[in-house]
Design a protein around this motif. Structure first.
Motif, PDB file in Angstrom:
ATOM      1  N   TYR A 135      16.491 -40.383 -62.700  1.00 56.74           N
ATOM      2  CA  TYR A 135      17.454 -40.035 -61.660  1.00 56.74           C
ATOM      3  C   TYR A 135      17.453 -38.549 -61.307  1.00 56.74           C
ATOM      4  N   ASP A 136      17.200 -37.681 -62.280  1.00 55.33           N
ATOM      5  CA  ASP A 136      17.218 -36.243 -62.011  1.00 55.33           C
ATOM      6  C   ASP A 136      15.834 -35.711 -61.634  1.00 55.33           C
ATOM      7  N   LEU A 137      14.861 -35.890 -62.508  1.00 56.20           N
ATOM      8  CA  LEU A 137      13.523 -35.336 -62.240  1.00 56.20           C
ATOM      9  C   LEU A 137      12.812 -36.081 -61.117  1.00 56.20           C
ATOM     10  N   MET A 138      12.869 -37.425 -61.134  1.00 54.11           N
ATOM     11  CA  MET A 138      12.182 -38.197 -60.111  1.00 54.11           C
ATOM     12  C   MET A 138      13.024 -38.368 -58.847  1.00 54.11           C
ATOM     13  N   GLY A 139      14.322 -38.178 -58.962  1.00 52.50           N
ATOM     14  CA  GLY A 139      15.191 -38.280 -57.798  1.00 52.50           C
ATOM     15  C   GLY A 139      15.331 -39.682 -57.233  1.00 52.50           C
ATOM     16  N   VAL A 140      15.230 -40.710 -58.091  1.00 56.30           N
ATOM     17  CA  VAL A 140      15.319 -42.095 -57.634  1.00 56.30           C
ATOM     18  C   VAL A 140      16.782 -42.504 -57.499  1.00 56.30           C
ATOM     19  N   ASP A 141      17.086 -43.264 -56.470  1.00 53.15           N
ATOM     20  CA  ASP A 141      18.445 -43.751 -56.245  1.00 53.15           C
ATOM     21  C   ASP A 141      18.783 -44.830 -57.280  1.00 53.15           C
ATOM     22  N   ALA A 142      19.823 -44.598 -58.047  1.00 53.86           N
ATOM     23  CA  ALA A 142      20.193 -45.514 -59.126  1.00 53.86           C
ATOM     24  C   ALA A 142      20.632 -46.877 -58.616  1.00 53.86           C
ATOM     25  N   GLU A 143      21.097 -46.974 -57.377  1.00 54.01           N
ATOM     26  CA  GLU A 143      21.599 -48.239 -56.838  1.00 54.01           C
ATOM     27  C   GLU A 143      20.545 -49.028 -56.080  1.00 54.01           C
ATOM     28  N   SER A 144      19.367 -48.453 -55.890  1.00 53.35           N
ATOM     29  CA  SER A 144      18.322 -49.151 -55.142  1.00 53.35           C
ATOM     30  C   SER A 144      17.596 -50.154 -56.038  1.00 53.35           C
ATOM     31  N   HIS A 145      16.916 -51.124 -55.406  1.00 51.72           N
ATOM     32  CA  HIS A 145      16.125 -52.082 -56.172  1.00 51.72           C
ATOM     33  C   HIS A 145      15.037 -51.371 -56.966  1.00 51.72           C
ATOM     34  N   PHE A 146      14.381 -50.404 -56.319  1.00 50.35           N
ATOM     35  CA  PHE A 146      13.314 -49.669 -57.001  1.00 50.35           C
ATOM     36  C   PHE A 146      13.874 -48.867 -58.161  1.00 50.35           C
TER      37      PHE A 146
END
Length: 351
Positions: A39-50
């Motif tokens: 979530y921090d380094l990769m910046g992925v949305d925690a609520e998304s399917h991915f």
């Protein structure tokens, strides 16, 4: 990398203890580490399917590999002090009052074999003249319970489910071996095996191991644990990747509708569907974790897993070398019935 660490014997024990401590520390802080990574380094949305899929993949991969290495090393200690020849000699004894079924089943549990790779050792037992029921106790338990499955179960379902799974697998091997032994099915062994049994005597020589201390044995034990991790790494990654995709993208009620607790036929249906889907524990445990997360009862999911790893078409093909078809069908039918009964029992005690 680990092999390089162990090149100097004088430092190997120190490095082993430092490695174990480091792995335990990482495991303790694993949720924070993965959250920061995804979530921090990769910046992925925690609520998304991915986001849900990638977090599942990283977290479970790291958790399972750590547990797998530690438990494989622990099982290496057991295997080192109870080698195949010693077990075979013990099982050849006569006055064991049924204890041989427990020993064979327990030995199957601590050896890292899938259903197909355990068959060569099973063939060796049969050729050596061990009672058929005892060899079946080993063959039943070997693919169902091993350090890979235990490590993954411990990380995914907790201590209670893991203990129920391990104990039931060993008990199933004991009962299955005992029942099949009482049926006097030796006449259904292949002619090849029967000819060899008539020409050879059971080997009962005492095991002569090297007189090495535990500290001397430790580096080789840990290296063997690492080799087990490497041998199943691809299956772990594939299984977790499938599980991650299902976790993130499959609708919540997809599995629950088909294998829900209120359907009496859910357990036998899961077992029947699993037989053609051959895989080892490393590949299937992450998938059943998603089954449970999607609403499938844990007992039904475990029955599915047991059928996948313990009842497979490749296994039947390999067994044809030592058994005639009537014995193969009796063996598969007995184990299928046991797995279905265990699935119902799991659903009662693990819910």
């Amino acid at each position: 990398m680990i092999n390089k660490v162990f090149k100097r014997k004088s430092d190997s024990v120190i490095w082993i203890f430092l490695l174990v401590i480091a792995l335990l520390v990482v495991y303790s802080f694993l949720p924070l580490i993965v959250d920061s990574l995804v979530y921090d380094l990769m910046g992925v949305d925690a609520e998304s399917h991915f986001g849900k899929s990638i977090h599942f993949f990283y977290y479970d991969t790291m958790k399972i590999l750590i547990l797998l290495f530690l438990i494989s090393s622990l099982m290496g200690v057991i295997n080192t002090y109870f080698p195949v020849e010693r077990v075979k000699s013990f099982l050849s004894s006569r006055n064991l009052y049924g204890l041989q079924y427990f020993v064979a089943s327990f030995f199957g549990a601590v050896t890292p074999f899938c259903s197909c790779s355990s068959i060569p050792l099973f063939i060796g037992f049969v050729k050596g003249g061990l009672p058929l029921g005892v060899t079946f106790a080993f063959l039943i338990t070997s693919p169902l319970v091993n350090e890979v499955a235990v490590a993954m179960f411990l990380g995914m379902f907790g201590v209670k489910a893991t203990l129920v799974y391990v104990v039931s697998g060993i008990v199933m091997g004991m009962l299955g071996g005992y029942i099949l032994g009482k049926l006097k099915l030796e006449r259904f062994l292949s002619d090849w095996v029967q000819d060899i049994q008539q020409q050879s005597a059971v080997e009962t020589e005492d095991w002569q191991g090297e007189k090495l201390s535990f500290m001397d044995r430790l580096p080789s034990i840990v290296k063997e644990g690492w080799s087990i991790v490497r041998s199943v790494l691809l299956y772990v990654l594939i299984g977790i990747a499938i599980g991650a995709a299902m976790h993130g993208y499959v609708p919540e009620d997809f599995f629950a509708e088909r294998l829900s607790a209120d359907k009496w036929y859910a357990v036998p249906l899961a077992v029947i569907l699993a037989v053609p889907m051959y895989a080892n524990a490393a590949g299937i445990v992450p998938v059943i974790q998603v089954f449970v997360a999607k609403g499938v009862p844990l007992g039904t999911a475990i029955a599915f897993m047991m059928a996948v790893v313990g009842l497979s078409l490749p296994e039947a093909t390999l067994l044809k070398k030592v058994m005639k078809w009537p014995l193969i069908l009796i063996f598969f039918g007995t184990i299928t019935l046991f797995i279905i009964l265990l699935g119902y029992l799991f659903n009662i005690f693990l819910c």
